[in-house]
Write a protein that holds these residues in place. Structure first.
Motif, PDB file in Angstrom:
ATOM      1  N   GLU A 190      48.694  49.346  73.920  1.00 32.57           N
ATOM      2  CA  GLU A 190      49.877  49.363  74.468  1.00 32.57           C
ATOM      3  C   GLU A 190      49.796  49.966  75.905  1.00 32.57           C
ATOM      4  OE1 GLU A 190      52.176  51.874  71.942  1.00 32.57           O
ATOM      5  OE2 GLU A 190      52.802  50.243  70.528  1.00 32.57           O
ATOM      6  N   LEU A 191      48.752  50.886  76.209  1.00 28.99           N
ATOM      7  CA  LEU A 191      48.495  51.371  77.387  1.00 28.99           C
ATOM      8  C   LEU A 191      48.158  50.443  78.182  1.00 28.99           C
ATOM      9  CD1 LEU A 191      47.919  53.705  79.750  1.00 28.99           C
ATOM     10  CD2 LEU A 191      45.997  54.137  78.557  1.00 28.99           C
ATOM     11  N   ILE A 192      47.098  49.618  77.833  1.00 25.90           N
ATOM     12  CA  ILE A 192      46.618  48.508  78.306  1.00 25.90           C
ATOM     13  C   ILE A 192      47.725  47.479  78.983  1.00 25.90           C
ATOM     14  CG2 ILE A 192      44.900  46.543  78.677  1.00 25.90           C
ATOM     15  CD1 ILE A 192      43.279  48.080  76.632  1.00 25.90           C
ATOM     16  N   ASP A 193      48.676  47.193  78.094  1.00 20.90           N
ATOM     17  CA  ASP A 193      49.516  46.178  78.371  1.00 20.90           C
ATOM     18  C   ASP A 193      50.710  46.809  79.305  1.00 20.90           C
ATOM     19  OD1 ASP A 193      48.677  44.331  76.582  1.00 20.90           O
ATOM     20  OD2 ASP A 193      50.194  45.170  74.890  1.00 20.90           O
ATOM     21  N   THR A 194      50.989  48.147  79.088  1.00 23.07           N
ATOM     22  CA  THR A 194      51.709  48.975  80.322  1.00 23.07           C
ATOM     23  C   THR A 194      51.034  48.830  81.677  1.00 23.07           C
ATOM     24  OG1 THR A 194      52.842  50.359  78.723  1.00 23.07           O
ATOM     25  CG2 THR A 194      52.607  50.916  80.844  1.00 23.07           C
ATOM     26  N   LEU A 195      49.820  49.017  81.684  1.00 25.88           N
ATOM     27  CA  LEU A 195      49.130  49.017  83.180  1.00 25.88           C
ATOM     28  C   LEU A 195      49.042  47.417  83.519  1.00 25.88           C
ATOM     29  CD1 LEU A 195      45.826  50.986  82.146  1.00 25.88           C
ATOM     30  CD2 LEU A 195      47.929  51.743  83.597  1.00 25.88           C
ATOM     31  N   SER A 196      49.123  46.480  82.706  1.00 31.16           N
ATOM     32  CA  SER A 196      49.172  45.085  83.155  1.00 31.16           C
ATOM     33  C   SER A 196      50.342  44.740  83.674  1.00 31.16           C
ATOM     34  CB  SER A 196      48.547  44.237  82.037  1.00 31.16           C
ATOM     35  OG  SER A 196      47.510  44.531  81.556  1.00 31.16           O
ATOM     36  N   GLU A 197      51.663  45.499  83.229  1.00 29.59           N
ATOM     37  CA  GLU A 197      52.732  45.255  83.635  1.00 29.59           C
ATOM     38  C   GLU A 197      53.101  45.456  85.204  1.00 29.59           C
ATOM     39  OE1 GLU A 197      55.463  47.135  81.186  1.00 29.59           O
ATOM     40  OE2 GLU A 197      55.169  45.882  79.493  1.00 29.59           O
ATOM     41  N   ALA A 218      39.422  47.319  75.445  1.00 28.67           N
ATOM     42  CA  ALA A 218      40.005  45.941  75.927  1.00 28.67           C
ATOM     43  C   ALA A 218      38.830  44.780  75.779  1.00 28.67           C
ATOM     44  CB  ALA A 218      40.211  46.270  77.527  1.00 28.67           C
ATOM     45  N   GLY A 219      37.685  45.045  75.952  1.00 26.10           N
ATOM     46  CA  GLY A 219      36.886  44.120  75.643  1.00 26.10           C
ATOM     47  C   GLY A 219      36.862  43.550  74.073  1.00 26.10           C
ATOM     48  N   GLU A 220      36.990  44.384  73.272  1.00 25.32           N
ATOM     49  CA  GLU A 220      36.889  44.381  71.810  1.00 25.32           C
ATOM     50  C   GLU A 220      38.386  43.269  71.387  1.00 25.32           C
ATOM     51  OE1 GLU A 220      36.786  47.697  69.683  1.00 25.32           O
ATOM     52  OE2 GLU A 220      34.712  48.300  70.760  1.00 25.32           O
ATOM     53  N   HIS A 221      39.465  43.476  72.134  1.00 21.67           N
ATOM     54  CA  HIS A 221      40.679  42.825  71.679  1.00 21.67           C
ATOM     55  C   HIS A 221      41.153  41.769  72.644  1.00 21.67           C
ATOM     56  CE1 HIS A 221      41.686  45.594  68.193  1.00 21.67           C
ATOM     57  NE2 HIS A 221      40.807  46.259  68.909  1.00 21.67           N
ATOM     58  N   GLY A 222      40.335  41.429  73.661  1.00 20.24           N
ATOM     59  CA  GLY A 222      40.406  40.229  74.565  1.00 20.24           C
ATOM     60  C   GLY A 222      41.405  40.460  75.876  1.00 20.24           C
ATOM     61  N   ARG A 223      41.467  41.818  75.908  1.00 18.27           N
ATOM     62  CA  ARG A 223      42.131  42.465  77.097  1.00 18.27           C
ATOM     63  C   ARG A 223      41.599  42.661  78.436  1.00 18.27           C
ATOM     64  NH1 ARG A 223      45.540  43.014  72.603  1.00 18.27           N
ATOM     65  NH2 ARG A 223      47.870  43.134  72.919  1.00 18.27           N
ATOM     66  N   GLU A 224      40.356  42.388  78.450  1.00 17.89           N
ATOM     67  CA  GLU A 224      39.472  42.909  79.449  1.00 17.89           C
ATOM     68  C   GLU A 224      39.859  42.145  80.841  1.00 17.89           C
ATOM     69  OE1 GLU A 224      34.729  43.639  81.131  1.00 17.89           O
ATOM     70  OE2 GLU A 224      35.257  42.565  78.898  1.00 17.89           O
ATOM     71  N   VAL A 225      40.243  41.112  80.708  1.00 20.09           N
ATOM     72  CA  VAL A 225      40.423  40.409  81.993  1.00 20.09           C
ATOM     73  C   VAL A 225      41.706  41.004  82.502  1.00 20.09           C
ATOM     74  CG1 VAL A 225      41.253  38.149  83.037  1.00 20.09           C
ATOM     75  CG2 VAL A 225      39.233  38.102  81.465  1.00 20.09           C
ATOM     76  N   SER A 226      42.870  40.972  81.727  1.00 15.62           N
ATOM     77  CA  SER A 226      44.104  41.638  82.201  1.00 15.62           C
ATOM     78  C   SER A 226      43.940  42.968  82.525  1.00 15.62           C
ATOM     79  CB  SER A 226      45.032  41.510  81.144  1.00 15.62           C
ATOM     80  OG  SER A 226      44.811  42.178  79.775  1.00 15.62           O
ATOM     81  N   LEU A 227      42.937  43.706  81.823  1.00 15.43           N
ATOM     82  CA  LEU A 227      42.822  45.307  82.403  1.00 15.43           C
ATOM     83  C   LEU A 227      42.410  45.449  83.592  1.00 15.43           C
ATOM     84  CD1 LEU A 227      42.977  48.232  81.814  1.00 15.43           C
ATOM     85  CD2 LEU A 227      40.853  48.219  80.594  1.00 15.43           C
ATOM     86  N   LEU A 231      43.696  47.180  86.832  1.00 16.92           N
ATOM     87  CA  LEU A 231      42.918  48.245  87.753  1.00 16.92           C
ATOM     88  C   LEU A 231      42.708  48.028  89.104  1.00 16.92           C
ATOM     89  CD1 LEU A 231      40.308  49.464  84.788  1.00 16.92           C
ATOM     90  CD2 LEU A 231      42.563  50.519  85.491  1.00 16.92           C
ATOM     91  N   SER A 232      42.342  46.758  89.346  1.00 15.95           N
ATOM     92  CA  SER A 232      42.226  46.077  90.657  1.00 15.95           C
ATOM     93  C   SER A 232      43.464  46.448  91.635  1.00 15.95           C
ATOM     94  CB  SER A 232      41.776  44.899  90.768  1.00 15.95           C
ATOM     95  OG  SER A 232      42.955  43.827  90.520  1.00 15.95           O
ATOM     96  N   GLY A 233      44.699  46.459  91.014  1.00 15.64           N
ATOM     97  CA  GLY A 233      45.664  46.460  91.783  1.00 15.64           C
ATOM     98  C   GLY A 233      46.261  47.986  91.815  1.00 15.64           C
ATOM     99  N   MET A 234      45.677  49.094  91.457  1.00 13.68           N
ATOM    100  CA  MET A 234      46.277  50.493  91.454  1.00 13.68           C
ATOM    101  C   MET A 234      45.175  51.309  91.999  1.00 13.68           C
ATOM    102  SD  MET A 234      45.956  51.528  87.384  1.00 13.68           S
ATOM    103  CE  MET A 234      47.113  50.153  86.757  1.00 13.68           C
ATOM    104  N   LEU A 235      45.405  52.590  92.150  1.00 12.53           N
ATOM    105  CA  LEU A 235      44.705  53.462  92.863  1.00 12.53           C
ATOM    106  C   LEU A 235      43.904  54.116  91.527  1.00 12.53           C
ATOM    107  CD1 LEU A 235      45.166  56.167  95.540  1.00 12.53           C
ATOM    108  CD2 LEU A 235      44.395  56.843  93.304  1.00 12.53           C
ATOM    109  N   ILE A 236      42.298  54.229  91.655  1.00 11.16           N
ATOM    110  CA  ILE A 236      41.925  54.550  90.661  1.00 11.16           C
ATOM    111  C   ILE A 236      41.015  55.982  91.184  1.00 11.16           C
ATOM    112  CG2 ILE A 236      39.777  54.293  89.356  1.00 11.16           C
ATOM    113  CD1 ILE A 236      42.163  52.089  88.708  1.00 11.16           C
ATOM    114  N   ALA A 237      41.733  57.089  90.180  1.00 11.45           N
ATOM    115  CA  ALA A 237      40.882  58.285  90.872  1.00 11.45           C
ATOM    116  C   ALA A 237      40.156  58.997  89.739  1.00 11.45           C
ATOM    117  CB  ALA A 237      42.193  59.419  90.851  1.00 11.45           C
ATOM    118  N   ALA A 238      39.051  59.678  90.255  1.00 11.01           N
ATOM    119  CA  ALA A 238      38.208  60.319  89.282  1.00 11.01           C
ATOM    120  C   ALA A 238      37.894  61.867  89.537  1.00 11.01           C
ATOM    121  CB  ALA A 238      36.525  59.602  89.306  1.00 11.01           C
ATOM    122  N   VAL A 239      38.062  62.504  88.563  1.00 10.71           N
ATOM    123  CA  VAL A 239      37.757  63.987  88.786  1.00 10.71           C
ATOM    124  C   VAL A 239      36.655  64.548  89.417  1.00 10.71           C
ATOM    125  CG1 VAL A 239      36.636  64.551  86.512  1.00 10.71           C
ATOM    126  CG2 VAL A 239      38.361  66.124  87.493  1.00 10.71           C
ATOM    127  N   GLY A 240      35.435  63.712  89.354  1.00 12.31           N
ATOM    128  CA  GLY A 240      34.248  63.945  89.951  1.00 12.31           C
ATOM    129  C   GLY A 240      33.289  63.096  89.963  1.00 12.31           C
TER     130      GLY A 240
END
Length: 278
Positions: A190-197, A218-227, A231-240
């Protein structure tokens, strides 16, 4: 540090948080600055089910005077070892030995955990990464060939153990905790679908297991491409840098990493600065 009142970069922004341990703390920092937060804890941290191995390690550490050095990779590990020592009725002896050995820490977090028993790290790696610890080891001399190692989760950290053996040292590893799934698969999907929206502006990763769980499921459930498209269209932050390196190795761009202090508040400040400059 930029004061929270002066940060306007979060107004109208939606941030996804896979954090577990300090989820409310991190969410609060963002919400007070005007962000909408999607809470999505992907993993939880549990004591290892193999308590016998932890008890055996504690007994060895407490009684073997040839162990003069202890490498601490996480603050979580320090806290879990202290709790395990309490459960196995050796906490006073464990704390005494902690005070006697040289404590080599991967970054500042183990030192903060040691403060609860009035101790501090003796050596802190310049970079809070395994490679940073290995680099630091090259500058140190060792009185004996036995080095205790507190592992990160259940991963054996073979590069670190191999680096120790290359110096003629014998690692004595312990894994006091494990990462386990906290959200069921349906909620992660559901989170992956929300991100994809396309309604989420950023996602902030604070540990490697979060990255692995999201991408692997995502890979196991056929959602890797959409995820990946999301991700490519949003800001990605990492704590370190440790989390950032894993994201990069998995083909995910990283936009924000705090420059020096790899904690929650610097992460929030760094994200806000990036949004404000956009």
């Amino acid at each position: 540090m930029v004061e929270s009142g002066s940060l306007s970069g979060f107004e109208g922004r939606c941030i996804a948080l896979p954090e577990t341990r300090q989820l409310d703390v991190l969410a609060g920092l963002l919400e007070r600055r005007g962000a909408q937060v999607i809470r999505c804890p992907l993993v939880s941290i549990l004591d290892t089910p193999d308590q016998a191995s932890v008890a055996a390690w504690l007994d060895h550490f407490v009684h073997d005077e040839q162990v003069r050095d202890l490498i601490l990779l996480t603050g979580e590990g320090v806290t879990r070892l202290l709790a395990a020592a309490e459960r196995h009725y050796v906490r006073p002896a464990f704390e005494a030995r902690l005070g006697q050995v040289r404590k080599i820490a991967r970054g500042p977090k183990p030192g903060r955990a040691l403060r609860q028993v009035g101790l501090a790290s003796d050596v802190i790696s310049a970079k809070p990464t395994t490679s940073g610890v290995i680099e630091t080891l090259q500058t140190l001399s060792f009185e004996t060939d036995r080095v205790a190692v507190q592992l990160y989760g259940s991963e054996p950290n073979l590069p670190l153990q191999q680096a120790l053996r290359a110096k003629g040292l014998e690692p004595m590893p312990v894994a006091p905790y494990i990462y386990a799934s906290e959200m069921d698969d349906v909620r992660v999907l559901e989170l992956i679908d929300t991100l994809s929206e396309g309604r989420v502006d950023a996602i902030a990763f604070t540990s490697q297991p979060q990255v692995r769980r999201l991408l692997d499921l995502a890979g196991e459930h056929g959602r890797e491409v959409s995820l990946r498209a999301a991700l490519s269209g949003m800001l990605i932050a990492a704590v370190g840098p440790v989390v950032a390196d894993l994201l990069s190795s998995r083909g995910v761009h990283v936009d924000v990493v705090p420059e020096e202090r790899y904690f929650m508040r610097p992460l929030v400040d760094a994200i806000a600065t990036r949004f404000a400059a956009a």
